[in-house]
Write a protein that holds these residues in place. Structure first.
Motif, PDB file in Angstrom:
ATOM      1  N   PRO A 132       3.018   2.981   0.375  1.00  0.00           N
ATOM      2  CA  PRO A 132       2.453   4.119   0.369  1.00  0.00           C
ATOM      3  C   PRO A 132       1.721   4.341   1.796  1.00  0.00           C
ATOM      4  O   PRO A 132       1.378   3.361   2.168  1.00  0.00           O
ATOM      5  N   PHE A 133       1.836   5.560   2.229  1.00  0.00           N
ATOM      6  CA  PHE A 133       1.123   5.693   3.341  1.00  0.00           C
ATOM      7  C   PHE A 133      -0.163   6.309   3.111  1.00  0.00           C
ATOM      8  O   PHE A 133      -0.223   7.269   2.168  1.00  0.00           O
ATOM      9  N   PRO A 134      -1.400   6.052   3.676  1.00  0.00           N
ATOM     10  CA  PRO A 134      -1.582   4.812   4.648  1.00  0.00           C
ATOM     11  C   PRO A 134      -1.814   3.685   3.927  1.00  0.00           C
ATOM     12  O   PRO A 134      -2.625   3.508   3.143  1.00  0.00           O
ATOM     13  N   CYS A 135      -1.033   2.652   4.147  1.00  0.00           N
ATOM     14  CA  CYS A 135      -1.397   1.368   3.768  1.00  0.00           C
ATOM     15  C   CYS A 135      -1.594   0.362   4.896  1.00  0.00           C
ATOM     16  O   CYS A 135      -2.960   0.168   4.881  1.00  0.00           O
ATOM     17  N   CYS A 181      -3.141  -3.001  -0.869  1.00  0.00           N
ATOM     18  CA  CYS A 181      -2.894  -1.529  -0.675  1.00  0.00           C
ATOM     19  C   CYS A 181      -1.410  -0.932  -1.145  1.00  0.00           C
ATOM     20  O   CYS A 181      -1.144  -0.097  -1.404  1.00  0.00           O
ATOM     21  N   ASP A 182      -0.760  -2.346  -1.412  1.00  0.00           N
ATOM     22  CA  ASP A 182       0.621  -1.755  -1.724  1.00  0.00           C
ATOM     23  C   ASP A 182       0.610  -2.129  -3.632  1.00  0.00           C
ATOM     24  O   ASP A 182       1.721  -2.115  -4.132  1.00  0.00           O
ATOM     25  N   GLY A 183      -0.663  -2.186  -4.101  1.00  0.00           N
ATOM     26  CA  GLY A 183      -0.880  -2.507  -5.466  1.00  0.00           C
ATOM     27  C   GLY A 183      -0.606  -3.733  -5.901  1.00  0.00           C
ATOM     28  O   GLY A 183      -1.052  -3.988  -7.059  1.00  0.00           O
TER      29      GLY A 183
END
Length: 202
Positions: A132-135, A181-183
Protein backbone atom coordinates in the motif's frame (compact mmCIF):
# COMPACT_ATOMS: atom_id res chain seq x y z
CA UNK A 1 50.70 -15.74 22.02
CA UNK A 2 49.84 -16.24 18.34
CA UNK A 3 47.81 -13.77 16.31
CA UNK A 4 44.80 -16.10 16.07
CA UNK A 5 44.85 -16.79 19.81
CA UNK A 6 45.07 -13.07 20.57
CA UNK A 7 42.10 -12.35 18.28
CA UNK A 8 40.03 -15.04 20.02
CA UNK A 9 40.99 -13.71 23.45
CA UNK A 10 40.10 -10.16 22.41
CA UNK A 11 36.72 -11.21 21.04
CA UNK A 12 35.95 -13.22 24.18
CA UNK A 13 36.91 -10.29 26.42
CA UNK A 14 34.69 -7.87 24.51
CA UNK A 15 31.80 -10.34 24.55
CA UNK A 16 32.15 -10.66 28.33
CA UNK A 17 32.13 -6.87 28.75
CA UNK A 18 29.04 -6.45 26.58
CA UNK A 19 27.17 -9.32 28.18
CA UNK A 20 27.85 -8.58 31.84
CA UNK A 21 27.81 -4.81 32.04
CA UNK A 22 29.58 -2.06 30.18
CA UNK A 23 32.49 0.06 31.38
CA UNK A 24 31.86 3.71 32.18
CA UNK A 25 31.66 5.14 28.67
CA UNK A 26 29.94 2.47 26.59
CA UNK A 27 26.13 2.53 26.84
CA UNK A 28 24.09 -0.49 25.72
CA UNK A 29 21.14 0.18 28.01
CA UNK A 30 18.69 0.61 25.12
CA UNK A 31 19.43 -1.91 22.36
CA UNK A 32 16.95 -0.46 19.85
CA UNK A 33 16.75 2.49 17.51
CA UNK A 34 13.71 4.74 17.80
CA UNK A 35 11.22 6.44 15.50
CA UNK A 36 11.42 9.73 17.39
CA UNK A 37 12.40 11.62 20.52
CA UNK A 38 12.04 11.37 23.44
CA UNK A 39 12.75 7.66 23.28
CA UNK A 40 10.33 5.30 25.01
CA UNK A 41 9.35 1.65 24.66
CA UNK A 42 6.56 2.84 22.34
CA UNK A 43 8.99 4.55 19.93
CA UNK A 44 11.26 1.52 19.42
CA UNK A 45 11.83 0.79 15.75
CA UNK A 46 14.75 -1.56 14.98
CA UNK A 47 17.12 -3.68 17.11
CA UNK A 48 20.73 -2.60 17.49
CA UNK A 49 22.48 -5.74 16.30
CA UNK A 50 26.11 -4.80 15.52
CA UNK A 51 28.88 -3.25 17.65
CA UNK A 52 32.13 -2.16 16.01
CA UNK A 53 34.95 -1.80 18.54
CA UNK A 54 38.69 -1.34 18.86
CA UNK A 55 39.09 1.47 16.35
CA UNK A 56 35.34 1.72 15.72
CA UNK A 57 34.97 5.44 15.19
CA UNK A 58 31.86 6.13 13.14
CA UNK A 59 33.89 7.47 10.22
CA UNK A 60 36.07 4.38 10.18
CA UNK A 61 32.99 2.13 10.40
CA UNK A 62 31.48 4.01 7.48
CA UNK A 63 34.57 3.55 5.30
CA UNK A 64 35.03 -0.11 6.27
CA UNK A 65 31.41 -0.93 5.39
CA UNK A 66 31.94 0.66 2.00
CA UNK A 67 35.23 -1.20 1.52
CA UNK A 68 34.27 -4.67 2.74
CA UNK A 69 30.53 -4.84 2.01
CA UNK A 70 30.35 -2.50 -0.97
CA UNK A 71 27.41 -0.61 0.52
CA UNK A 72 27.84 2.93 -0.81
CA UNK A 73 24.31 4.35 -1.03
CA UNK A 74 23.60 6.95 1.67
CA UNK A 75 19.80 6.95 1.46
CA UNK A 76 17.53 6.05 4.35
CA UNK A 77 15.16 7.52 6.90
CA UNK A 78 16.40 8.84 10.23
CA UNK A 79 16.03 6.72 13.33
CA UNK A 80 17.31 7.76 16.73
CA UNK A 81 19.72 6.11 19.17
CA UNK A 82 19.20 6.34 22.95
CA UNK A 83 22.57 6.59 24.70
CA UNK A 84 23.97 8.39 27.73
CA UNK A 85 20.59 9.94 28.46
CA UNK A 86 20.33 11.57 25.04
CA UNK A 87 18.37 10.99 21.85
CA UNK A 88 20.81 11.14 18.94
CA UNK A 89 20.57 10.82 15.18
CA UNK A 90 22.83 8.33 13.39
CA UNK A 91 26.23 9.58 12.30
CA UNK A 92 26.02 7.64 9.03
CA UNK A 93 23.87 5.32 6.93
CA UNK A 94 24.98 2.98 4.20
CA UNK A 95 22.96 0.72 1.89
CA UNK A 96 23.67 -1.71 -0.93
CA UNK A 97 21.25 0.04 -3.31
CA UNK A 98 17.88 1.74 -3.53
CA UNK A 99 15.37 -1.09 -4.04
CA UNK A 100 15.66 -4.48 -2.35
CA UNK A 101 18.79 -3.94 -0.30
CA UNK A 102 20.92 -4.25 2.81
CA UNK A 103 20.91 -1.13 4.98
CA UNK A 104 22.65 -0.07 8.20
CA UNK A 105 22.53 2.97 10.50
CA UNK A 106 25.62 3.79 12.59
CA UNK A 107 26.02 5.84 15.78
CA UNK A 108 29.46 6.34 17.30
CA UNK A 109 30.09 6.53 21.04
CA UNK A 110 32.86 7.88 23.23
CA UNK A 111 36.20 6.20 23.87
CA UNK A 112 35.79 3.32 26.31
CA UNK A 113 38.64 1.83 28.39
CA UNK A 114 37.47 -1.71 27.68
CA UNK A 115 36.30 -1.48 24.07
CA UNK A 116 38.31 1.38 22.60
CA UNK A 117 36.33 3.39 20.11
CA UNK A 118 32.91 1.78 19.70
CA UNK A 119 29.95 2.35 17.41
CA UNK A 120 26.44 0.91 17.56
CA UNK A 121 24.66 -0.14 14.38
CA UNK A 122 21.30 -1.46 13.26
CA UNK A 123 21.60 -3.60 10.12
CA UNK A 124 18.86 -5.27 8.10
CA UNK A 125 17.69 -6.43 4.69
CA UNK A 126 14.62 -4.69 3.33
CA UNK A 127 12.43 -4.67 0.23
CA UNK A 128 10.99 -1.63 -1.52
CA UNK A 129 7.21 -1.97 -1.19
CA UNK A 130 5.13 0.25 -3.46
CA UNK A 131 1.67 -0.81 -2.30
CA UNK A 132 0.00 0.00 0.00
CA UNK A 133 1.07 3.58 -0.73
CA UNK A 134 2.94 5.19 0.90
CA UNK A 135 4.95 2.29 2.25
CA UNK A 136 8.61 2.42 1.26
CA UNK A 137 11.16 -0.03 2.60
CA UNK A 138 9.94 -2.93 4.73
CA UNK A 139 12.31 -5.23 6.63
CA UNK A 140 11.98 -8.87 5.55
CA UNK A 141 9.57 -10.78 7.76
CA UNK A 142 10.47 -13.64 10.08
CA UNK A 143 11.23 -16.87 8.25
CA UNK A 144 13.46 -19.91 8.00
CA UNK A 145 16.48 -17.75 7.06
CA UNK A 146 15.78 -15.35 9.92
CA UNK A 147 14.24 -11.91 9.66
CA UNK A 148 15.75 -9.08 7.64
CA UNK A 149 17.42 -7.92 10.86
CA UNK A 150 19.25 -11.23 11.19
CA UNK A 151 20.11 -11.28 7.48
CA UNK A 152 21.66 -7.80 7.60
CA UNK A 153 23.75 -8.66 10.66
CA UNK A 154 24.85 -11.98 9.16
CA UNK A 155 25.85 -10.34 5.88
CA UNK A 156 28.10 -7.89 7.71
CA UNK A 157 29.58 -10.75 9.73
CA UNK A 158 30.42 -12.65 6.55
CA UNK A 159 31.92 -9.62 4.80
CA UNK A 160 34.08 -8.51 7.72
CA UNK A 161 35.16 -12.02 8.70
CA UNK A 162 36.22 -12.71 5.10
CA UNK A 163 38.24 -9.48 5.19
CA UNK A 164 40.18 -10.74 8.23
CA UNK A 165 38.39 -9.03 11.14
CA UNK A 166 37.69 -10.87 14.39
CA UNK A 167 33.95 -11.35 14.84
CA UNK A 168 31.78 -12.96 17.53
CA UNK A 169 28.20 -12.92 18.77
CA UNK A 170 26.82 -11.90 22.15
CA UNK A 171 23.25 -12.30 23.42
CA UNK A 172 21.42 -9.00 23.99
CA UNK A 173 17.90 -10.43 23.94
CA UNK A 174 16.40 -7.56 21.92
CA UNK A 175 13.77 -9.73 20.24
CA UNK A 176 10.81 -7.36 20.10
CA UNK A 177 8.76 -7.84 16.93
CA UNK A 178 7.97 -4.80 14.77
CA UNK A 179 5.12 -4.40 12.30
CA UNK A 180 6.37 -3.26 8.91
CA UNK A 181 4.54 -0.95 6.51
CA UNK A 182 3.45 -3.94 4.38
CA UNK A 183 1.72 -5.51 7.41
CA UNK A 184 4.33 -8.20 8.06
CA UNK A 185 6.29 -8.54 11.32
CA UNK A 186 10.04 -8.75 11.77
CA UNK A 187 12.08 -9.47 14.90
CA UNK A 188 15.75 -10.04 15.67
CA UNK A 189 16.84 -13.36 17.15
CA UNK A 190 18.50 -11.33 19.94
CA UNK A 191 22.16 -11.92 18.99
CA UNK A 192 24.46 -8.94 18.47
CA UNK A 193 27.53 -9.08 16.24
CA UNK A 194 30.88 -7.77 17.53
CA UNK A 195 33.40 -6.65 14.90
CA UNK A 196 36.96 -5.64 15.79
CA UNK A 197 38.33 -2.83 13.62
CA UNK A 198 42.01 -2.06 13.30
CA UNK A 199 43.63 1.35 13.40
CA UNK A 200 45.24 0.75 10.04
CA UNK A 201 42.88 0.05 7.16
CA UNK A 202 42.90 -3.19 5.21
Amino acid sequence: MGRASFALLLAASVALVLATGAPAHFDRAEPYTHAGCPTTAATRSDPVNVVFHGWGTWGRVERQIESHAGWTSRSGSTQWFAEHGTCSAPHAQRASGEGSRFHVRVRGQHWDPGLGWAALAGAHHEDLVLFPFPCGHAVDSNGAAGSGFDQGRDELERRFRDAGHATSLVWWGNTQSFRQCDGDYAASDGWTLLVALHRVGH
